[in-house]
Design an enzyme around this catalytic site. Structure first.
Site, short mmCIF file in Angstrom:
data_model
loop_
_atom_site.label_atom_id
_atom_site.label_comp_id
_atom_site.label_asym_id
_atom_site.label_seq_id
_atom_site.Cartn_x
_atom_site.Cartn_y
_atom_site.Cartn_z
N GLU A 171 7.79 10.85 29.29
CA GLU A 171 7.79 11.19 27.97
C GLU A 171 7.77 9.81 27.01
OE1 GLU A 171 12.22 12.30 27.95
OE2 GLU A 171 12.16 13.03 28.64
N GLU B 129 10.60 20.41 35.40
CA GLU B 129 12.29 20.73 34.49
C GLU B 129 12.59 21.72 33.94
OE1 GLU B 129 13.47 17.11 32.58
OE2 GLU B 129 12.48 16.33 33.81
O1 G3I Z 1 27.10 8.50 35.51
C1 G3I Z 1 27.89 8.51 34.77
C2 G3I Z 1 29.76 8.62 34.39
O2 G3I Z 1 29.95 7.40 35.66
C3 G3I Z 1 30.80 8.76 33.43
O3 G3I Z 1 31.96 8.58 34.05
C4 G3I Z 1 29.91 10.15 32.53
C5 G3I Z 1 30.55 10.09 31.59
O4 G3I Z 1 30.54 9.72 30.65
O5 G3I Z 1 27.97 10.28 32.40
C6 G3I Z 1 27.68 9.62 33.77
O6 G3I Z 1 26.31 9.77 33.13
C7 G3I Z 1 25.40 10.72 33.45
C8 G3I Z 1 24.48 10.67 33.82
O7 G3I Z 1 24.22 12.11 33.33
C9 G3I Z 1 24.87 11.35 35.26
O8 G3I Z 1 25.39 12.71 35.46
C10 G3I Z 1 25.55 9.80 31.02
O9 G3I Z 1 26.24 10.08 30.54
C11 G3I Z 1 24.28 11.94 30.99
O10 G3I Z 1 24.34 10.80 29.54
C12 G3I Z 1 23.64 12.10 31.53
O11 G3I Z 1 22.15 13.40 31.71
C13 G3I Z 1 21.56 13.35 32.17
C14 G3I Z 1 19.80 12.63 30.43
O12 G3I Z 1 18.54 13.64 31.27
C15 G3I Z 1 20.19 11.72 30.15
O13 G3I Z 1 19.39 12.27 29.04
C16 G3I Z 1 21.28 14.67 32.67
O14 G3I Z 1 22.18 14.70 33.52
C17 G3I Z 1 20.03 14.88 33.24
O15 G3I Z 1 19.41 16.82 33.59
C18 G3I Z 1 18.41 14.28 32.43
O16 G3I Z 1 17.48 15.08 32.81
C19 G3I Z 1 16.48 14.43 32.00
C20 G3I Z 1 14.62 14.19 32.99
O17 G3I Z 1 15.64 13.20 33.49
C21 G3I Z 1 14.30 13.95 31.82
N1 G3I Z 1 13.73 15.03 31.40
C22 G3I Z 1 14.84 15.98 30.38
C23 G3I Z 1 16.16 15.91 30.82
C24 G3I Z 1 16.99 16.47 29.98
O18 G3I Z 1 17.05 15.56 29.17
#
Ligand code: G3I
Length: 394
Positions: free
Chosen positions: A187, A303
């Site tokens: 991105e 994705e």
């Molecule tokens: O690991 C922490 C955990 O310790 C904590 O308790 C919890 C609650 O706050 O958060 C956890 O981290 C989360 C992480 O996913 C792991 O689960 C983050 O808050 C959360 O923001 C993060 O979201 C990910 C997101 O990218 C971030 O932008 C999604 O799972 C993931 O599916 C998503 O994937 C992205 C691709 O990498 C790139 N393309 C877009 C796609 C969707 O945004």
């Protein structure tokens, strides 16, 4: 997470008769519901480009998605998480049954792999690499350089270049020989940031200039000469002004990288489709894929899912519209031989980022993926099988 954890994944062998009956009969029941729902809410008028036609699936025999894709020499897989595979054995079995490639949803991102400078943590990534290897699936890395999910120190200070090259060298080197492909840069385009080159205004761009992209790919290639190196981008799929600008910027960037002999091998089209978006032109998307292929690159769909946030609440209508969005997109891209890999961002509605990031206003569970939260096939899975079976062999 929703869904009955005890629900076993559907079988394609002994219980095929049950699944086909349920699947096929379930399909007929759904068609009935759909007829009623469509006439009742007249949703055809709301979504002229995505008429929720009754899904008259041609599929009567289910098979794993990876098998249907492999017959056309297409690689199918999905993103998942280590803690999911560890805690949900039914889902783990389903994943192994359906997927020929595994990509960690979060475990190989910078914030997890190198939370402090020089302190690397590959435990979660290794567990996923082992699961993939143990189930004869390929393993793909996501993502080395992004503006999200990176620690606050990354990209800042005089040693930003060393941070970038050390992170990539250590991470790619750790998995060298075990990775099918890497999303090296994710991105990097954002036309609304207003730059003439339409690059996204990130910490990496501010610290190192546009050549951070070149440096990332060159460093990854040195660390693993055998991995397919991918530039991954979002928002490329539709005939909106933003999508069109993104496609133009991606072609400009990839053209420059190829001219300067930067080792980039594929474009990743994320394909987070929008179920209610009807500004889709198959011919325009295919034209873009061909232009990327003309640069000597493969195209991965990296994705794939369908955001159902603005679709009708009725599950029969919604599932049918989601399935139509999958089929319309896959039919288009699979007409292009350059498209060799299809990855969904998750496999079952039981685990999807969209539940958190794109919840529905009616608070109904979202339904973006090929299998439902009970690990049963949905119309979307039938649609994907149809698209894979209709695809020209690579
Ligand atoms: O690991 C922490 C955990 O310790 C904590 O308790 C919890 C609650 O706050 O958060 C956890 O981290 C989360 C992480 O996913 C792991 O689960 C983050 O808050 C959360 O923001 C993060 O979201 C990910 C997101 O990218 C971030 O932008 C999604 O799972 C993931 O599916 C998503 O994937 C992205 C691709 O990498 C790139 N393309 C877009 C796609 C969707 O945004």
């Amino acid at each position: 997470m929703p869904g009955d954890p005890k629900a076993a994944p559907y079988e394609t062998s002994s219980s095929r008769e049950r699944m086909t009956r349920r699947g096929f009969l379930g399909q007929l029941a759904e068609l009935g519901a759909l007829t009623a729902a469509t006439s009742m809410i007249g949703c055809g008028s709301q979504f002229p480009g995505l008429q929720p036609l009754l899904r008259k699936s041609t599929i009567t025999e289910l098979e794993p998605l990876k098998a249907a894709a492999a017959r056309q020499n297409v690689l199918f897989g999905a993103a998942t998480q280590q803690q999911i595979l560890q805690s949900d054995s039914n889902f783990a079995a389903l994943f192994a049954q359906q997927c020929a490639v595994l990509v960690p949803e979060n475990e190989l991102k910078w914030e997890t792999v190198e939370p402090e400078p020089g302190i690397f943590n590959f435990e979660a990534g290794d567990a996923l690499a082992d699961f993939a290897a143990g189930n004869q699936a390929k393993f793909r890395g996501h993502c080395l350089v992004w503006h999200q999910q990176i620690p606050s120190w990354a990209g800042n200070g005089a040693d930003a270049q060393k941070q970038l090259t050390d992170h990539i060298s250590q991470t790619v080197g750790h998995y060298a020989g075990r990775v099918h492909s890497w999303d090296v840069v994710n991105e990097a385009i954002n036309p609304s940031d207003g730059r003439a080159d339409r690059l996204r205004d990130t910490v990496w761009l501010r610290s190192l200039g546009p050549s951070y992209i070149d440096l990332a790919f060159r460093t990854a290639a040195e660390a693993d000469p055998d991995a397919i190196l991918v530039y991954n981008e979002t928002g490329l799929e539709y005939e909106t002004g933003d999508s069109q600008a993104r496609r133009a910027a991606v072609l400009e960037l990839l053209g420059r990288l190829r001219t300067e002999e930067v080792p980039v091998h594929a474009l990743g089209i994320q394909a987070h489709l929008v179920g209610s978006e009807n500004r889709f032109r198959a011919d325009k998307l295919q034209e873009f894929v061909r232009a990327v292929a003309d640069l000597g690159l493969q195209v991965f769909i990296t994705e794939l899912d369908v955001i159902d946030k603005h679709l009708p609440g009725d599950i029969g209508v919604r599932d049918s519209m989601v399935a139509n969005a999958y089929q319309r997109f896959l039919d288009a891209v699979l007409r292009e031989p350059a498209v060799t890999t299809i990855i969904t961002w998750g496999l079952s509605d039981r685990y999807t980022w969209l539940a958190t990031f794109m919840p529905r206003s009616d608070h109904e569970p979202v339904r973006p993926l090929p299998l439902d939260s009970d690990l049963q096939p949905k119309s979307a899975l039938y649609a994907m099988l149809e698209s894979f079976r209709a695809a020209a062999p690579r």
